[in-house]
Scaffold this motif. Structure first.
Motif, mmCIF file in Angstrom:
data_model
loop_
_atom_site.group_PDB
_atom_site.id
_atom_site.type_symbol
_atom_site.label_atom_id
_atom_site.label_comp_id
_atom_site.label_asym_id
_atom_site.label_seq_id
_atom_site.Cartn_x
_atom_site.Cartn_y
_atom_site.Cartn_z
ATOM 1 N N LYS A 13 -13.795 32.517 25.994
ATOM 2 C CA LYS A 13 -12.408 32.386 26.354
ATOM 3 C C LYS A 13 -11.850 31.332 26.671
ATOM 4 N N SER A 14 -10.732 30.972 26.170
ATOM 5 C CA SER A 14 -10.001 29.565 26.038
ATOM 6 C C SER A 14 -9.358 29.464 27.515
ATOM 7 N N LYS A 15 -9.412 28.245 27.941
ATOM 8 C CA LYS A 15 -9.181 27.980 29.431
ATOM 9 C C LYS A 15 -7.614 27.203 29.029
ATOM 10 N N HIS A 24 -3.268 34.477 22.669
ATOM 11 C CA HIS A 24 -3.473 35.553 22.022
ATOM 12 C C HIS A 24 -4.339 36.574 23.071
ATOM 13 N N ASP A 25 -5.049 35.969 23.848
ATOM 14 C CA ASP A 25 -6.015 36.415 24.799
ATOM 15 C C ASP A 25 -4.852 37.182 25.839
ATOM 16 N N MET A 26 -3.838 36.188 26.409
ATOM 17 C CA MET A 26 -3.165 36.630 27.407
ATOM 18 C C MET A 26 -2.160 37.684 27.016
ATOM 19 N N ALA A 27 -1.454 37.783 25.537
ATOM 20 C CA ALA A 27 -0.832 38.884 25.062
ATOM 21 C C ALA A 27 -1.745 40.302 25.077
ATOM 22 N N GLU A 28 -2.867 40.082 24.546
ATOM 23 C CA GLU A 28 -3.770 41.333 24.767
ATOM 24 C C GLU A 28 -3.968 41.881 26.082
ATOM 25 N N LYS A 29 -3.972 40.916 27.079
ATOM 26 C CA LYS A 29 -4.314 41.368 28.511
ATOM 27 C C LYS A 29 -3.022 42.070 29.343
ATOM 28 N N ILE A 59 1.976 44.760 20.652
ATOM 29 C CA ILE A 59 1.766 43.635 19.709
ATOM 30 C C ILE A 59 1.789 44.213 18.421
ATOM 31 N N LYS A 60 2.595 43.529 17.410
ATOM 32 C CA LYS A 60 2.752 43.948 16.313
ATOM 33 C C LYS A 60 1.832 43.191 15.345
ATOM 34 N N ARG A 61 0.711 43.838 14.939
ATOM 35 C CA ARG A 61 -0.354 42.957 14.365
ATOM 36 C C ARG A 61 0.172 42.333 12.981
ATOM 37 N N ILE A 75 14.017 44.383 23.909
ATOM 38 C CA ILE A 75 14.574 43.519 24.691
ATOM 39 C C ILE A 75 13.926 41.832 24.330
ATOM 40 N N LEU A 76 13.060 41.981 24.019
ATOM 41 C CA LEU A 76 12.504 40.434 23.450
ATOM 42 C C LEU A 76 11.370 40.493 22.497
ATOM 43 N N ARG A 77 11.385 39.714 21.209
ATOM 44 C CA ARG A 77 10.631 39.970 20.109
ATOM 45 C C ARG A 77 10.232 38.487 20.064
ATOM 46 N N CYS A 78 9.067 38.130 19.941
ATOM 47 C CA CYS A 78 8.611 36.436 19.965
ATOM 48 C C CYS A 78 7.192 36.484 19.211
ATOM 49 N N ASP A 79 6.974 35.528 18.407
ATOM 50 C CA ASP A 79 5.572 35.262 17.867
ATOM 51 C C ASP A 79 4.447 34.881 19.183
ATOM 52 N N VAL A 80 3.359 35.450 19.038
ATOM 53 C CA VAL A 80 2.251 35.432 20.324
ATOM 54 C C VAL A 80 2.003 33.781 20.328
ATOM 55 N N ASP A 81 2.230 33.383 19.248
ATOM 56 C CA ASP A 81 1.565 31.677 19.099
ATOM 57 C C ASP A 81 2.832 30.714 20.171
#
Length: 119
Positions: A13-15, A24-29, A59-61, A75-81
């Protein structure tokens, strides 16, 4: 096998909050919880205005996008990066800051409050 995968993902896991892996981990969480309501701070009145009720975080894969939506609108659509997200101390929601593709790339900060449930 699932236990092994969980242990390995915990070790790797990245800190660093600025890394793509962390985002990406936060978006999954934060995905998969039902939404009670969504608020956004209005700088003119210095109030938190409710901008949506009920909905979901997904998340739209195919395009690697995070989508915050209600049954009536997106309401909001953004890139995970490009996502910055913080879980509320109570654990009942998340604050999301990102450039919103749905509103012309404007950087927005919204607070998503989850429906109460027990883990």
């Amino acid at each position: 096998m699932a236990f092994f995968k969980k242990v390995v993902s915990h070790w790797t896991k990245s800190k660093n909050p600025d890394s793509s892996r962390y985002r990406h981990d936060m978006a999954e969480k934060i995905c998969g919880y039902p939404i009670k309501y969504i608020t956004e701070r209005n700088p003119e009145t210095d109030n938190e205005d409710v901008i949506g009720r009920s909905g979901s975080l997904n998340i739209k894969r195919e395009t690697d996008e995070l989508i915050v939506s209600t049954p009536a609108e997106t309401i909001l659509r953004c890139d995970v990066d490009q996502l910055d997200a913080w879980i509320l101390m109570s654990g009942d929601g998340v604050v999301i800051t990102a450039p919103d593709k749905e509103h012309g790339g404007e950087v927005r900060t919204i607070t998503v409050h989850y429906v109460y449930y027990r883990k």
